[in-house]
Design an enzyme around this catalytic site. Structure first.
Site, mmCIF file in Angstrom:
data_model
loop_
_atom_site.group_PDB
_atom_site.id
_atom_site.type_symbol
_atom_site.label_atom_id
_atom_site.label_comp_id
_atom_site.label_asym_id
_atom_site.label_seq_id
_atom_site.Cartn_x
_atom_site.Cartn_y
_atom_site.Cartn_z
ATOM 1 N N HIS A 4 0.824 -1.205 0.000
ATOM 2 C CA HIS A 4 0.000 0.000 0.000
ATOM 3 C C HIS A 4 0.862 1.260 0.000
ATOM 4 C CE1 HIS A 4 -3.342 -2.594 2.064
ATOM 5 N NE2 HIS A 4 -3.174 -2.881 0.779
ATOM 6 N N ALA A 5 1.682 1.438 -1.008
ATOM 7 C CA ALA A 5 2.570 2.594 -1.090
ATOM 8 C C ALA A 5 1.777 3.843 -1.480
ATOM 9 C CB ALA A 5 3.658 2.322 -2.120
#
Length: 526
Positions: free
Chosen positions: A464-465
């Site tokens: 989940h960058a």
């Protein structure tokens, strides 16, 4: 699939850089005007006809494959000196083509926080409207859910016994059972929502951005989708201090070309490659760019800063009493959200089931995870640690240095340590009695020192960058609330990098919502 392998013209109205989740939304929406010429550039292949992309139960095989950029987080002592892979889709559809298809919006307060931090107009109400535009929810439309949108969202039609055990076990140990984690509250245990659909054959299949947004419009004569073309940067023109984004430099058949955009360029390359492209284009911290031999054109020190991701414990594993059978759906099926002792007003911990072993290489070296095993893997959706993305050099072929700073904040470590005991509580419930022969990794409850060691060796990423081109109005923001890059007319960003803070959820749904809002904003640009 009519995909081009060279631009059909030297100039378009819009050039979209990145054919992932957000890019496909914009390709669809911007090309809806037949008088608007749109080019979308994707570095990877089309992915057409790849069974592993289509079948939901095959997604793990895509990680580290030719459809993954192969990036990794830089080691630190906090994570036991390990390099942690961070999968990112390098294929049409981007990460929506290789991810676990988990559809989860988080808590409404996540988005009110965005507005409070300077992203004017972005709040729970506006995001709920956009989520409803995106969704085709199996249960139909209501105040929270959408129906008839481009992305099909369903639950499992035949959940695995492990998924059912998590539902019953969580209720047994005191958690609420909620019908829909994408409704008014996300606190409790619920059946997982998937961006996927199950056919008459009982097989769940991915519903990617390509399937939902791109495939239905590929025949439009004003839309070109270019695959196998790596972007090198954006070219700015104009006097110092008055530069405007004019064209994109990208590779076609092994040579560098430029394609101009008369109305504008939209970066949708994701939270890693969007800041990388900005920096390679001379947009970023001036001193850092100069150190890499890049002439700074626009001094924006926030580019690449504010990097956030959710740390995941990979995983808490048990030996099964009997064979588990074939993988169903995506290998998951249910999820639990709860609060640690350091949580604020919303749940900060999250766990999901894994129909098989789940462990980092270091944990697999220490524990025997062979045979019939399964995991309930916890992670921290309310993470506080913040990292950065920086260039290693001015070479566009060089991967950036990516540092999430996992566990830098003590509260993050504290919450993850607590989560281990919660999973042991679940394994000890009556609901898991017929499934758990014995806890395996770890082999039961740990004291604080042992738990910290396990967390440091097990911590990985939810993929989940976000946050590296933050929207706002202060000097550390990169784009305005209208998603325009500060100081660079003609250039916008519309992907996970614009999130001011990471929401407490999987990030696919909010990325689609961001792209839908971007399309509305850009439709007004002339």
């Amino acid at each position: 699939m009519p995909i081009v392998h060279a631009p059909a013209r030297a100039e378009y109205d819009w050039v979209i850089v990145g054919g992932g989740s957000a890019g496909c939304v914009l390709a669809n929406r911007l090309s809806a005007d037949p008088d608007t010429r749109v080019l979308m550039i994707e570095a990877g292949p089309s992915g057409e006809g790849v069974a592993e992309i289509d079948r939901a139960d095959s997604w793990v095989s895509l990680l580290g494959s030719r459809y993954d950029w192969g990036y990794g987080y830089a080691p630190t002592a906090r994570v036991d000196g390990r390099r942690i892979p961070i999968p990112r889709g390098r294929v049409l559809g981007g990460s929506s083509a290789i991810n676990a298809m988990l559809w989860y919006r988080g808590h409404p307060r996540d988005y009110d926080r965005w507005e409070a931090e300077g992203a004017t107009g972005w709040n729970a109400a506006s995001m709920n409207r956009l989520f409803r535009v995106v969704e085709d929810w199996e249960g139909g439309a209501d105040a929270w859910r959408g129906a008839g949108g481009p992305i099909r969202v369903e639950r499992s039609r035949d959940p695995h016994p492990i998924a059912a055990a998590l539902m019953a076990g969580a209720a047994e140990v005191g958690f609420d059972v909620i019908d829909d984690p994408n409704g008014a509250t996300n606190e409790g245990v619920a059946w997982t929502n998937f961006s996927a659909t199950t056919g008459a054959d009982g097989v769940m299949r991915r519903w990617s951005a390509v399937r939902g947004y791109l495939a239905p419009v590929l025949e439009r004569p004003n839309l070109d989708v270019l695959v196998g073309s790596r972007a090198l940067g954006v070219r700015l023109e104009g006097p110092p201090g008055g530069e405007r984004a004019r064209s994109v430099r990208h590779v076609v058949d092994g040579r560098s070309v430029e394609t101009a955009a008369s109305r504008g360029i939209v970066l949708t390359a994701g939270a890693i490659d969007t800041p990388r492209l900005l920096m390679l284009s001379g947009i970023g911290d001036a001193d850092a760019l100069t150190a890499h031999g890049i002439r700074p054109l626009v001094d924006l020190p926030g580019v690449g800063a504010n990097f956030q991701d959710h740390p995941l414990i990979e995983g808490v594993t048990a030996r099964a009493r009997h064979a588990l059978g074939p993988v169903r759906d995506t290998g998951g099926g249910s999820m639990l959200n709860w609060r640690s002792s350091v949580a604020g007003e919303v749940p900060d911990l999250h766990s999901f089931v894994v129909q098989g072993p789940h462990g980092t290489p270091e944990v697999r070296d220490e524990y025997d995870l062979s045979g019939d095993v399964f995991a309930v893997s916890p992670g921290l959706m309310g993470s506080r640690s913040i990292g950065s993305i920086t260039l290693r050099s001015g070479d566009p072929d060089a991967a950036p240095d990516i540092q999430p700073n996992f566990l830098a904040e003590r509260a993050d470590l504290d919450a993850l340590v607590e989560s281990l005991d919660t999973i042991q509580d679940l394994f000890g419930s009556r609901a898991f009695a017929d499934l758990v022969a014995a806890p395996l990794a770890p082999a039961g409850r740990l004291d604080r020192r042992e738990a910290e060691r396990f967390v440091r060796r097990s911590v990985s990423t939810f993929f989940h960058a976000v946050g590296t081109a933050r929207m706002g109005t202060d000097e550390r923001s990169v784009v305005s609330p209208e998603l325009a890059v500060h100081g660079v007319p003609g250039l916008w960003v519309a992907d996970a990098s614009v999130m001011p803070t990471i929401p407490t959820c999987n990030t696919l749904a909010p990325v689609y919502a961001i792209a839908e809002r971007a399309a509305e904003l850009l439709a007004e640009v002339r």
